[in-house]
Write a protein that holds these residues in place. Structure first.
Motif, PDB file in Angstrom:
ATOM      1  N   THR A 128       2.461   4.244  -1.688  1.00  0.00           N
ATOM      2  CA  THR A 128       2.075   5.953  -1.883  1.00  0.00           C
ATOM      3  C   THR A 128       3.013   6.783  -2.631  1.00  0.00           C
ATOM      4  O   THR A 128       4.360   6.217  -1.668  1.00  0.00           O
ATOM      5  CB  THR A 128       1.044   6.091  -1.822  1.00  0.00           C
ATOM      6  OG1 THR A 128       0.897   6.809  -0.810  1.00  0.00           O
ATOM      7  CG2 THR A 128      -0.186   5.339  -1.789  1.00  0.00           C
ATOM      8  N   LEU A 129       3.380   7.366  -3.270  1.00  0.00           N
ATOM      9  CA  LEU A 129       4.260   8.973  -3.997  1.00  0.00           C
ATOM     10  C   LEU A 129       4.248   8.815  -2.877  1.00  0.00           C
ATOM     11  O   LEU A 129       4.554  10.188  -1.934  1.00  0.00           O
ATOM     12  CB  LEU A 129       4.470   9.244  -5.266  1.00  0.00           C
ATOM     13  CG  LEU A 129       4.244   8.342  -6.354  1.00  0.00           C
ATOM     14  CD1 LEU A 129       4.360   8.596  -7.292  1.00  0.00           C
ATOM     15  CD2 LEU A 129       5.466   7.500  -6.114  1.00  0.00           C
ATOM     16  N   ARG A 130       2.234   9.671  -2.187  1.00  0.00           N
ATOM     17  CA  ARG A 130       1.984   9.978  -1.214  1.00  0.00           C
ATOM     18  C   ARG A 130       3.689   9.959   0.094  1.00  0.00           C
ATOM     19  O   ARG A 130       4.128  11.224   0.579  1.00  0.00           O
ATOM     20  CB  ARG A 130       0.869  10.890  -1.450  1.00  0.00           C
ATOM     21  CG  ARG A 130       0.837  12.100  -0.445  1.00  0.00           C
ATOM     22  CD  ARG A 130      -0.877  12.498  -0.258  1.00  0.00           C
ATOM     23  NE  ARG A 130      -1.689  12.208  -1.142  1.00  0.00           N
ATOM     24  CZ  ARG A 130      -1.582  13.175  -2.097  1.00  0.00           C
ATOM     25  NH1 ARG A 130      -0.695  14.288  -2.118  1.00  0.00           N
ATOM     26  NH2 ARG A 130      -2.169  13.169  -3.063  1.00  0.00           N
ATOM     27  N   GLN A 131       2.965   8.771   0.261  1.00  0.00           N
ATOM     28  CA  GLN A 131       3.747   8.664   1.609  1.00  0.00           C
ATOM     29  C   GLN A 131       4.727   8.343   1.669  1.00  0.00           C
ATOM     30  O   GLN A 131       6.217   8.933   2.683  1.00  0.00           O
ATOM     31  CB  GLN A 131       3.296   6.425   2.134  1.00  0.00           C
ATOM     32  CG  GLN A 131       1.748   7.139   2.163  1.00  0.00           C
ATOM     33  CD  GLN A 131       1.779   4.999   3.004  1.00  0.00           C
ATOM     34  OE1 GLN A 131       2.207   4.311   1.677  1.00  0.00           O
ATOM     35  NE2 GLN A 131       0.734   4.941   3.267  1.00  0.00           N
ATOM     36  N   ASP A 181       0.985  -1.101   0.297  1.00  0.00           N
ATOM     37  CA  ASP A 181      -0.100  -0.200   0.170  1.00  0.00           C
ATOM     38  C   ASP A 181       0.607   1.440  -0.076  1.00  0.00           C
ATOM     39  O   ASP A 181       0.009   2.250   0.723  1.00  0.00           O
ATOM     40  CB  ASP A 181      -1.053   0.292   1.104  1.00  0.00           C
ATOM     41  CG  ASP A 181      -2.012  -1.389   1.547  1.00  0.00           C
ATOM     42  OD1 ASP A 181      -2.102  -1.541  -0.145  1.00  0.00           O
ATOM     43  OD2 ASP A 181      -2.019  -1.664   2.270  1.00  0.00           O
ATOM     44  N   THR A 192       7.456   7.701 -12.053  1.00  0.00           N
ATOM     45  CA  THR A 192       6.080   6.645 -11.504  1.00  0.00           C
ATOM     46  C   THR A 192       6.794   5.923 -10.079  1.00  0.00           C
ATOM     47  O   THR A 192       7.530   5.576  -9.572  1.00  0.00           O
ATOM     48  CB  THR A 192       5.406   5.661 -12.844  1.00  0.00           C
ATOM     49  OG1 THR A 192       6.872   4.524 -12.507  1.00  0.00           O
ATOM     50  CG2 THR A 192       5.500   6.055 -13.533  1.00  0.00           C
ATOM     51  N   ARG A 193       5.060   5.205  -9.272  1.00  0.00           N
ATOM     52  CA  ARG A 193       5.544   4.115  -7.878  1.00  0.00           C
ATOM     53  C   ARG A 193       6.386   3.081  -8.896  1.00  0.00           C
ATOM     54  O   ARG A 193       7.788   2.876  -7.879  1.00  0.00           O
ATOM     55  CB  ARG A 193       4.596   3.785  -7.728  1.00  0.00           C
ATOM     56  CG  ARG A 193       4.667   2.710  -6.762  1.00  0.00           C
ATOM     57  CD  ARG A 193       3.061   2.600  -5.847  1.00  0.00           C
ATOM     58  NE  ARG A 193       3.306   1.942  -5.170  1.00  0.00           N
ATOM     59  CZ  ARG A 193       3.281   0.876  -4.710  1.00  0.00           C
ATOM     60  NH1 ARG A 193       3.320  -0.103  -6.053  1.00  0.00           N
ATOM     61  NH2 ARG A 193       2.666  -0.148  -3.681  1.00  0.00           N
TER      62      ARG A 193
END
Length: 195
Positions: free
Chosen positions: A31-34, A29, A52-53
């Motif tokens: 994410t780039l934000r995390q 789970d 990208t991720r």
């Protein structure tokens, strides 16, 4: 005049955030934000350096592999070159979580392993590590063990054995002292008892 950011240091900061998240919660789970939040940077900066991720996960893994290889080379020293058994032992011990740095590295690898099962692109990008390690060990064993030893098979067995010990250590079923003793036992089987 403000100092320009060191790009390699910034990439490492972001990769370190991926490793910490992977070791703590796995990669499913993440994410780039995390990652951006964990690294203390903007999401745009994460995308600038990695895209990208999927590219972030591959890039962070490549950096971790490069770091592990540099540590292994640096700690092997010149003496190991004169002692083939010592070189094989050293390589195998690097596969074990014997200190906090290696423990973190192997927790991250475990998180990646789960992703490899579900993500063909990530699995393909990571597929170059183990065979080259096995090739190295086979070459060393083949040039130093008794005639009649199947160096390729022994290298495959040793890597699989060390990786199994790695998992048992991470679970707390085997301690470092016992794992080292088992590695030495296997090397005694190939090279004969230490003198």
């Amino acid at each position: 005049m403000p100092r320009q950011a060191d790009h390699e240091q910034r990439r490492r900061q972001i990769a370190q955030a991926v490793w910490e998240l992977a070791a703590g919660q796995g990669l499913e789970d993440v994410t780039l934000r995390q990652v951006a939040q964990k690294a203390g940077v903007s999401m745009r900066l994460v995308q600038y350096y990695f895209g990208t991720r999927a590219e972030l996960l591959i890039g962070a893994l490549a950096m971790l592999n490069d770091d592990a290889e540099a540590v292994a080379r640096g700690s092997a020293g010149d003496d190991v070159g004169r002692d083939p058994r010592g070189l094989v032992r050293h390589v195998l011990l690097e596969l074990l979580p014997l200190d906090e740095d290696r423990r973190l590295r192997h927790l991250v690898y475990a998180a990646y392993f789960v992703r490899f099962l579900a993500d063909d692109d990530l699995a393909a990008a990571a597929g170059v590590g183990s065979p080259s390690l096995q090739d190295l060990l086979a070459m060393v064993i083949g040039g130093s063990a008794d005639v009649g030893v199947d160096a390729t098979a022994e290298a495959e067995i040793l890597v699989a054995f060390a990786q199994g010990l790695q998992g048992q250590m991470l679970l707390g079923h085997v301690d470092g002292e016992r794992a080292i003793a088992l590695i030495d036992h296997q090397l005694d089987r190939i090279y004969g008892t230490k003198t």
